[in-house]
Design an enzyme around this catalytic site. Structure first.
Site, PDB file in Angstrom:
ATOM      1  N   ILE A 125       0.838  -1.203   0.000  1.00  0.00           N
ATOM      2  CA  ILE A 125       0.000   0.000   0.000  1.00  0.00           C
ATOM      3  C   ILE A 125       0.874   1.255   0.000  1.00  0.00           C
ATOM      4  O   ILE A 125       0.426   2.325  -0.342  1.00  0.00           O
ATOM      5  CB  ILE A 125      -0.963   0.045   1.217  1.00  0.00           C
ATOM      6  CG1 ILE A 125      -0.194   0.096   2.536  1.00  0.00           C
ATOM      7  CG2 ILE A 125      -1.922  -1.123   1.192  1.00  0.00           C
ATOM      8  CD1 ILE A 125      -1.064   0.493   3.727  1.00  0.00           C
ATOM      9  N   ASP A 126       2.163   1.094   0.380  1.00  0.00           N
ATOM     10  CA  ASP A 126       3.047   2.261   0.546  1.00  0.00           C
ATOM     11  C   ASP A 126       3.572   2.817  -0.775  1.00  0.00           C
ATOM     12  O   ASP A 126       4.022   3.963  -0.812  1.00  0.00           O
ATOM     13  CB  ASP A 126       4.253   1.898   1.425  1.00  0.00           C
ATOM     14  CG  ASP A 126       3.853   1.329   2.772  1.00  0.00           C
ATOM     15  OD1 ASP A 126       2.720   1.581   3.201  1.00  0.00           O
ATOM     16  OD2 ASP A 126       4.671   0.623   3.383  1.00  0.00           O
TER      17      ASP A 126
HETATM   18  O1  F6P Z   1       4.128  -1.770   4.595  1.00  0.00           O
HETATM   19  C1  F6P Z   1       2.755  -1.762   4.754  1.00  0.00           C
HETATM   20  C2  F6P Z   1       2.375  -1.209   6.095  1.00  0.00           C
HETATM   21  O2  F6P Z   1       0.967  -1.189   6.190  1.00  0.00           O
HETATM   22  C3  F6P Z   1       2.962   0.161   6.429  1.00  0.00           C
HETATM   23  O3  F6P Z   1       2.259   1.210   5.821  1.00  0.00           O
HETATM   24  C4  F6P Z   1       2.892   0.151   7.926  1.00  0.00           C
HETATM   25  O4  F6P Z   1       3.862   0.986   8.472  1.00  0.00           O
HETATM   26  C5  F6P Z   1       3.153  -1.283   8.275  1.00  0.00           C
HETATM   27  O5  F6P Z   1       2.861  -2.041   7.118  1.00  0.00           O
HETATM   28  C6  F6P Z   1       2.321  -1.822   9.421  1.00  0.00           C
HETATM   29  O6  F6P Z   1       2.752  -3.097   9.689  1.00  0.00           O
HETATM   30  P1  F6P Z   1       1.984  -4.151  10.612  1.00  0.00           P
HETATM   31  O7  F6P Z   1       0.778  -4.632   9.880  1.00  0.00           O
HETATM   32  O8  F6P Z   1       2.990  -5.239  10.800  1.00  0.00           O
HETATM   33  O9  F6P Z   1       1.616  -3.428  11.850  1.00  0.00           O
END
Ligand code: F6P
Length: 397
Positions: free
Chosen positions: A137-138
């Site tokens: 999504i980033d």
């Molecule tokens: O890399 C995708 C992402 O959703 C980032 O935007 C966010 O910082 C991270 O993953 C969150 O990770 P998790 O689902 O492990 O908390």
């Protein structure tokens, strides 16, 4: 290189909408057009280390185009850093290589983001054939104009901003919404622009609280007593003496947001807040901690600064994992399908060790070494930033 006869496919890192569309995009032509056996590796690289796998048949990849999540499951674990129960990590790359050989794979197709592609590159160096498909999504993967999953998250986030707009206007409040994106601002920039956010704060442009407050004051002068502030989770305050990328490029000196004295005071307060939060967590469990303005989030400190300095009512919404869930947009379904089918064509031709990518409107591929370890950030002169500035959006700089 010889064409693939048997491949493994896995999804690794945080999930995103479009993963199943991509799995389907690889597996359908692999099975029916190119007669390649497809083995699904479950739970990301953990599944490769522990050999959690199953043969995928046409019916397994049918009816999954619009499904969110991933039928294979995912994890953030990396073979060279597998966690042990005692908190330490162990390098199990050899086991991953062993599973690859035992399954008789000719190539491993890895659907993931930056971390996944680093691991894929490492496995390549251990003799495995790999192909990467950029998902997140980033949208922060180098060498591709777009990752699948991003458009879906932008759509969800923009809709959330639309919903905040009406309640902001009704109550004359400043609504601060925090969006994901890790250390890149793509998601917040696009969603903010699409949702008409008045202020957009992204990690690439450190923000200045005075600039934000000034912008809100100007809006009030024009009769707009409500505002939307879109804040990326990685957004950071401009420290005294710190230069934004744009200013650094221009070589201009910056006025700081806080005086040294104010900065010291803020730091002291921050320390106390963190201490209080720790005590609160151990005393009451996790309840209420996230309502505390001292939660360390950029969105909270921005909201607090606005209400303190301007006396305006603020509310914070942290959109969180809602941005990762749900159906992929048509754009993501199409992109994931194009990436997947391109990967299947590469497999049929024996073209490995590359990441499929989008250049303009063309789907192509780049060598893995070209992207491993790199992150794509928003350039300060990006057309989206220019367009947003033209319509009066403030970036806190
Ligand atoms: O890399 C995708 C992402 O959703 C980032 O935007 C966010 O910082 C991270 O993953 C969150 O990770 P998790 O689902 O492990 O908390």
């Amino acid at each position: 290189m010889t064409r693939a006869r048997c491949i493994g496919i896995l999804t690794s890192g945080g999930d995103c909408p479009g993963l199943n569309a991509a799995i389907r995009g690889v597996a359908k032509p692999a099975l029916s057009d190119f007669h390649i056996e497809v083995i699904g590796i479950e739970k990301g690289f953990r599944g490769l280390v522990e050999n959690h796998s199953r043969v995928l048949h046409p019916h397994d990849v049918s009816g999954i185009l619009s499904l969110g999540g991933t039928i294979l499951g995912t994890s953030r674990e990396k073979p060279h850093k597998m966690p042990l129960p005692n908190g330490e990590t162990v390098d199990l790359t050899a086991r991953a290589v062993e599973t690859y050989s035992r399954l008789g794979l000719d190539c491993l197709v890895c659907l993931g983001g930056n971390g996944t592609h680093k691991v894929a590159f490492n496995l390549m160096k251990h003799g495995l054939n790999v192909i990467g498909l950029p998902k997140t999504i980033d949208n922060d993967l180098a060498e591709t104009d777009m990752t699948f999953g991003h458009d879906s998250a932008v759509t969800t986030a923009a809709e959330a901003i639309d919903r905040l707009y009406s309640t902001a206007e009704a109550h004359l409040r400043v609504m601060v919404i925090e969006l994901m994106g890790h250390n890149a601002g793509w998601l917040t920039l696009s969603a903010g622009l699409a949702g008409g956010a008045d202020i957009i704060l992204i990690p690439e442009i450190p923000y200045d609280l005075e600039s934000i407050c000034q912008h809100l004051i100007e809006r009030r002068r024009r009769g707009k007593w409500f505002s939307i502030v879109a804040v990326a989770e990685g957004a950071r305050l401009k420290r005294p003496g710190m230069k934004s990328a744009e200013d650094a490029a221009a070589g201009a000196a910056l006025a700081s947001a806080l005086t040294k004295e104010e900065f010291k005071k803020e730091k002291k307060k921050d320390k106390k807040r963190k201490k209080d939060k720790k005590q609160k967590t151990s005393a009451d469990g996790l309840s209420d901690v996230l309502d505390d303005m001292g939660d360390g989030r950029a969105s909270s400190s921005v909201a607090k600064a606005i209400s303190k300095r301007l006396g305006m009512e603020t509310r914070v919404t942290v959109l969180g994992h809602l941005q990762r869930g749900g159906l992929p947009t048509p754009f993501d379904r199409i992109l994931a399908t194009r990436f997947g089918t391109h990967a299947a064509e590469m497999l049929s031709e024996g073209v490995y060790n590359r990441m499929v990518c989008l250049h303009g409107s063309e789907v192509t591929s780049v060598p893995l070494e070209q992207i491993a370890g790199k992150v794509k950030l928003v350039p300060p002169d990006h057309p989206l930033i220019t367009a947003a500035r033209r319509v009066g959006t403030n970036f806190g700089d």
